[in-house]
Design a protein around this motif. Structure first.
Motif, PDB file in Angstrom:
ATOM      1  N   TRP A 273      64.775  72.970  -4.499  1.00 24.83           N
ATOM      2  CA  TRP A 273      64.608  71.561  -4.843  1.00 24.83           C
ATOM      3  C   TRP A 273      63.427  70.972  -4.069  1.00 24.83           C
ATOM      4  N   THR A 274      62.237  71.223  -4.579  1.00 24.51           N
ATOM      5  CA  THR A 274      61.045  70.611  -4.004  1.00 24.51           C
ATOM      6  C   THR A 274      60.912  69.177  -4.502  1.00 24.51           C
ATOM      7  N   VAL A 275      60.098  68.408  -3.818  1.00 21.47           N
ATOM      8  CA  VAL A 275      59.844  67.039  -4.270  1.00 21.47           C
ATOM      9  C   VAL A 275      59.233  67.043  -5.664  1.00 21.47           C
ATOM     10  N   ALA A 276      58.309  67.992  -5.908  1.00 22.27           N
ATOM     11  CA  ALA A 276      57.661  68.058  -7.223  1.00 22.27           C
ATOM     12  C   ALA A 276      58.685  68.322  -8.322  1.00 22.27           C
ATOM     13  N   ARG A 277      59.620  69.227  -8.067  1.00 25.95           N
ATOM     14  CA  ARG A 277      60.629  69.536  -9.087  1.00 25.95           C
ATOM     15  C   ARG A 277      61.535  68.330  -9.334  1.00 25.95           C
TER      16      ARG A 277
ATOM     17  N   ALA B 154      60.872  65.178  -8.806  1.00 30.09           N
ATOM     18  CA  ALA B 154      60.104  64.117  -9.448  1.00 30.09           C
ATOM     19  C   ALA B 154      59.969  64.391 -10.946  1.00 30.09           C
ATOM     20  N   ALA B 155      59.749  65.662 -11.305  1.00 28.35           N
ATOM     21  CA  ALA B 155      59.633  66.022 -12.715  1.00 28.35           C
ATOM     22  C   ALA B 155      60.955  65.797 -13.444  1.00 28.35           C
ATOM     23  N   GLU B 156      62.078  66.074 -12.762  1.00 30.98           N
ATOM     24  CA  GLU B 156      63.390  65.864 -13.383  1.00 30.98           C
ATOM     25  C   GLU B 156      63.614  64.385 -13.732  1.00 30.98           C
TER      26      GLU B 156
ATOM     27  N   HIS C 282      59.659  59.400  -3.592  1.00 28.16           N
ATOM     28  CA  HIS C 282      59.868  59.053  -2.182  1.00 28.16           C
ATOM     29  C   HIS C 282      60.263  57.585  -2.054  1.00 28.16           C
TER      30      HIS C 282
ATOM     31  N   SER D 150      56.233  60.261 -10.342  1.00 32.69           N
ATOM     32  CA  SER D 150      55.376  60.990  -9.409  1.00 32.69           C
ATOM     33  C   SER D 150      56.127  61.277  -8.110  1.00 32.69           C
ATOM     34  N   GLY D 151      55.586  62.191  -7.323  1.00 37.82           N
ATOM     35  CA  GLY D 151      56.213  62.492  -6.037  1.00 37.82           C
ATOM     36  C   GLY D 151      56.265  61.285  -5.127  1.00 37.82           C
ATOM     37  N   SER D 152      55.194  60.500  -5.095  1.00 32.72           N
ATOM     38  CA  SER D 152      55.187  59.318  -4.227  1.00 32.72           C
ATOM     39  C   SER D 152      56.202  58.285  -4.712  1.00 32.72           C
TER      40      SER D 152
END
Length: 241
Positions: free
Chosen positions: A148-152, A154-156, A165, A160-162
């Motif tokens: 579970w990365t931030v990128a994953r 965020a895509a779900e 957050h 965006s990643g920011s």
């Protein structure tokens, strides 16, 4: 029961199996509790609550000092789609707004005439504003060991990643990865108490890189290592009727 009612409860001993003809929100204010609803077990804490639909068998066991706000909903207060959704996904990722509300709802003198149900539906109903975030949290709970990365994440959610957050900071006062860490530890604690799996296996399935990573996380939260915590959890409540 013509409107929602609330009760502040502590659980020094297991409740045993219960069932009633109204729905119920179980919202921990503090402590760590073992909860089971319709045969599915999980842990509750100030970051995770639960919903119990009318007619569902459930049981709760507190661990040490604990306190929950219980909100009862009369029959007919939830539409069928919301009720079915919450029946299928009973675990509630409690946002910061909910935790703030819990602090106020503990004192009925400050909330006379205030019905928390509209806010609960906003956060947890499938048509509420919190639906996409709750759906992500449910997927993380179901597969805590996934990458579970931030990128994953965020895509779900479709941001965006920011932005992710910012959403997690606003809703949970945590970063996305800190929330994932808390979810992994909660899952690992459930497995330590409810299964005979080895600690190394539990650590890897929870998403920790190694046994020692789980040990460090558990010690930070409880002061105990996995073996100590498992032994204490297994013996907790054994002598109570």
């Amino acid at each position: 029961m013509s409107a929602t009612s609330r009760h502040l409860r502590r659980y020094p001993v297991p409740t045993g199996q219960e069932c009633h003809d109204f729905s119920q929100w179980v919202l921990p204010v503090r402590g760590d509790l073992q909860f089971e609803v319709s045969g599915h077990g999980g842990r509750l804490d100030p970051l995770q609550g639960a919903f119990v639909a009318a007619g569902e068998i459930h049981a709760l066991e507190g661990r040490g000092e604990n306190c929950c706000l219980i909100i009862d909903c009369p029959p007919g207060s939830l539409d069928d789609d919301t009720l079915e959704h919450l029946r299928r996904v009973p675990w509630l990722a409690l946002p910061g707004h909910a935790r703030h509300l819990l602090q106020h709802l503990q004192d009925p003198r400050h909330t006379a005439g205030h019905d928390p149900l509209p806010l609960l539906l906003r956060w947890f109903a499938p048509a509420g504003s919190g639906a996409r975030l709750q759906a992500l949290c449910a997927r993380v709970r179901q597969t805590p060991g996934a990458d579970w990365t931030v990128a994953r994440m965020a895509a779900e959610v479709g941001v965006s990643g920011s932005r992710l957050h910012a959403v997690f900071a606003r809703e949970f006062a945590l970063s996305p990865l800190a929330w994932v860490g808390a979810t992994r530890l909660r899952w690992a604690k459930q497995q330590l108490q409810g299964s005979n799996a080895s600690i190394s296996d539990i650590a890897l399935r929870a998403g920790y890189s190694e046994h020692s990573a789980l040990t460090r996380a558990l010690r930070r939260e409880t002061g105990l290592g996995p073996r100590q915590w498992r032994a204490q959890a297994s013996s907790f409540g054994q002598d109570t009727p």
